[in-house]
Design a protein around this motif. Sequence first.
Motif, short mmCIF file in Angstrom:
data_model
loop_
_atom_site.label_atom_id
_atom_site.label_comp_id
_atom_site.label_asym_id
_atom_site.label_seq_id
_atom_site.Cartn_x
_atom_site.Cartn_y
_atom_site.Cartn_z
N LEU A 1 0.88 -1.16 -0.07
CA LEU A 1 0.07 -0.05 -0.06
C LEU A 1 0.71 1.36 -0.09
O LEU A 1 0.58 2.22 -0.63
CB LEU A 1 -0.94 0.14 1.11
CG LEU A 1 -2.06 -0.89 1.18
CD1 LEU A 1 -3.12 -1.03 2.52
CD2 LEU A 1 -2.85 -0.74 -0.05
N GLY A 2 1.96 1.26 0.68
CA GLY A 2 2.76 2.20 0.85
C GLY A 2 3.28 2.75 -0.62
O GLY A 2 3.61 3.93 -0.87
N LYS A 3 3.68 1.81 -1.13
CA LYS A 3 4.43 1.80 -2.66
C LYS A 3 3.39 2.41 -3.62
O LYS A 3 3.45 3.24 -4.44
CB LYS A 3 4.89 0.45 -3.09
CG LYS A 3 6.22 0.00 -2.42
CD LYS A 3 6.76 -1.39 -3.14
CE LYS A 3 7.76 -1.60 -2.40
NZ LYS A 3 8.55 -2.95 -2.59
N LYS A 4 2.08 1.93 -3.46
CA LYS A 4 0.83 2.12 -4.44
C LYS A 4 0.68 3.65 -4.15
O LYS A 4 0.35 4.35 -4.87
CB LYS A 4 -0.16 1.61 -3.96
CG LYS A 4 -1.29 1.60 -4.84
CD LYS A 4 -2.46 0.43 -4.58
CE LYS A 4 -2.84 -0.54 -5.51
NZ LYS A 4 -3.98 -1.48 -5.31
N GLY B 1 -4.68 8.95 -2.75
CA GLY B 1 -3.99 8.29 -1.50
C GLY B 1 -4.77 7.78 -0.36
O GLY B 1 -4.62 6.68 0.13
N LEU B 2 -5.60 8.64 0.13
CA LEU B 2 -6.38 8.36 1.11
C LEU B 2 -7.18 7.34 0.84
O LEU B 2 -7.58 6.54 1.79
CB LEU B 2 -7.17 9.69 1.49
CG LEU B 2 -8.08 9.50 2.74
CD1 LEU B 2 -7.33 9.26 3.98
CD2 LEU B 2 -9.08 10.87 2.94
N THR B 3 -7.83 6.93 -0.39
CA THR B 3 -8.81 6.08 -0.45
C THR B 3 -7.89 4.52 -0.48
O THR B 3 -8.40 3.60 0.05
CB THR B 3 -9.42 6.09 -1.99
OG1 THR B 3 -8.37 5.99 -3.10
CG2 THR B 3 -10.31 7.23 -2.12
N VAL B 4 -6.71 4.69 -1.00
CA VAL B 4 -5.76 3.45 -0.93
C VAL B 4 -5.65 3.19 0.63
O VAL B 4 -5.61 1.93 0.91
CB VAL B 4 -4.45 3.57 -1.90
CG1 VAL B 4 -3.56 2.37 -1.36
CG2 VAL B 4 -4.94 3.63 -3.25
N TYR B 5 -5.15 4.40 1.17
CA TYR B 5 -4.70 4.23 2.65
C TYR B 5 -6.04 3.34 3.49
O TYR B 5 -5.71 2.67 4.26
CB TYR B 5 -4.33 5.51 3.29
CG TYR B 5 -3.88 5.34 4.69
CD1 TYR B 5 -2.58 5.35 5.06
CD2 TYR B 5 -4.87 5.67 5.85
CE1 TYR B 5 -2.06 5.11 6.16
CE2 TYR B 5 -4.32 5.45 7.09
CZ TYR B 5 -3.22 5.41 7.43
OH TYR B 5 -2.58 5.18 8.75
N LEU B 6 -7.11 3.80 3.00
CA LEU B 6 -8.26 3.31 3.73
C LEU B 6 -8.67 2.03 3.13
O LEU B 6 -9.87 1.52 3.47
CB LEU B 6 -9.35 4.09 3.72
CG LEU B 6 -9.02 5.51 4.59
CD1 LEU B 6 -10.22 6.49 4.22
CD2 LEU B 6 -9.04 5.32 6.02
N ASN B 7 -8.06 1.27 2.24
CA ASN B 7 -8.21 0.12 1.57
C ASN B 7 -9.59 0.16 0.74
O ASN B 7 -10.20 -0.80 0.57
CB ASN B 7 -8.54 -1.03 2.67
CG ASN B 7 -7.11 -1.88 2.74
OD1 ASN B 7 -6.30 -1.89 2.08
ND2 ASN B 7 -7.26 -2.56 3.93
N PRO C 1 -9.34 3.25 -5.28
CA PRO C 1 -9.24 4.80 -5.83
C PRO C 1 -10.10 4.90 -7.33
O PRO C 1 -10.77 5.92 -7.61
CB PRO C 1 -8.06 5.07 -5.86
CG PRO C 1 -7.10 3.96 -6.11
CD PRO C 1 -8.03 2.92 -5.31
N GLN C 2 -10.05 3.79 -8.33
CA GLN C 2 -10.78 3.86 -9.37
C GLN C 2 -12.27 3.99 -9.14
O GLN C 2 -12.92 4.69 -9.91
CB GLN C 2 -10.56 2.74 -10.15
CG GLN C 2 -8.81 2.80 -10.60
CD GLN C 2 -8.63 4.36 -11.56
OE1 GLN C 2 -9.32 4.65 -12.32
NE2 GLN C 2 -7.19 4.59 -11.27
N LYS C 3 -12.70 3.21 -8.54
CA LYS C 3 -14.08 3.12 -8.09
C LYS C 3 -14.63 4.48 -7.41
O LYS C 3 -15.62 4.95 -7.84
CB LYS C 3 -14.56 2.18 -7.09
CG LYS C 3 -16.03 1.78 -7.07
CD LYS C 3 -16.12 0.64 -6.39
CE LYS C 3 -17.66 0.40 -6.03
NZ LYS C 3 -18.49 1.20 -5.44
N PHE C 4 -13.78 5.07 -6.70
CA PHE C 4 -14.12 6.36 -5.88
C PHE C 4 -14.37 7.42 -6.81
O PHE C 4 -15.16 8.08 -6.74
CB PHE C 4 -13.07 6.56 -4.78
CG PHE C 4 -12.95 7.80 -4.20
CD1 PHE C 4 -14.18 8.07 -3.34
CD2 PHE C 4 -12.27 8.92 -4.57
CE1 PHE C 4 -14.15 9.41 -2.55
CE2 PHE C 4 -12.63 10.08 -3.97
CZ PHE C 4 -13.35 10.52 -2.97
N ILE C 5 -13.25 7.54 -7.58
CA ILE C 5 -13.28 8.75 -8.64
C ILE C 5 -14.24 8.48 -9.85
O ILE C 5 -15.00 9.44 -10.14
CB ILE C 5 -11.91 8.74 -9.31
CG1 ILE C 5 -10.88 9.23 -8.44
CG2 ILE C 5 -11.91 9.82 -10.55
CD1 ILE C 5 -11.03 10.55 -7.64
#
Length: 123
Positions: free
Chosen positions: A74-77, A101-107, A110-114
């Motif tokens: 996740l950090g790399k992503k 980054g926040l969406t990834v951090y929260l698992n 991000p593609q779905k969020f956007i």
Amino acid sequence: MMDKTFALRRHEVVQDAPMVAGFKARWPGLFSVREVNSEFKRITTVELQSKFYSQLDAHSENLMKVFARKGGVLGKKIKAMMVPMTQVDSIDVRRECILRGLTVYLNEDPQKFIKDYRRRSVH
């Protein structure tokens, strides 16, 4: 119209606790970007988007520090998602990178969020 129905909607939510699908069918205006912005301003007298962006900007540095401490996959992503910020000096790019980054951090995906945001903001 939304002003006149606020008490009714509030009572319905508090007393009846309806399922989201039913509530959405009954009050579809509350699920459009324009109406959500209007409702927020009516209740708080503050513009929702400007308030959101000002708070995002205020917390950006701390979020970046949290992201930098994240390790593993996740950090790399997240680090890869922050690259556009270093290439373009734009507040919009910075905000988008931080939100992704926040969406990834929260698992979350991000593609779905956007995609959900863009689809909803068009209506």
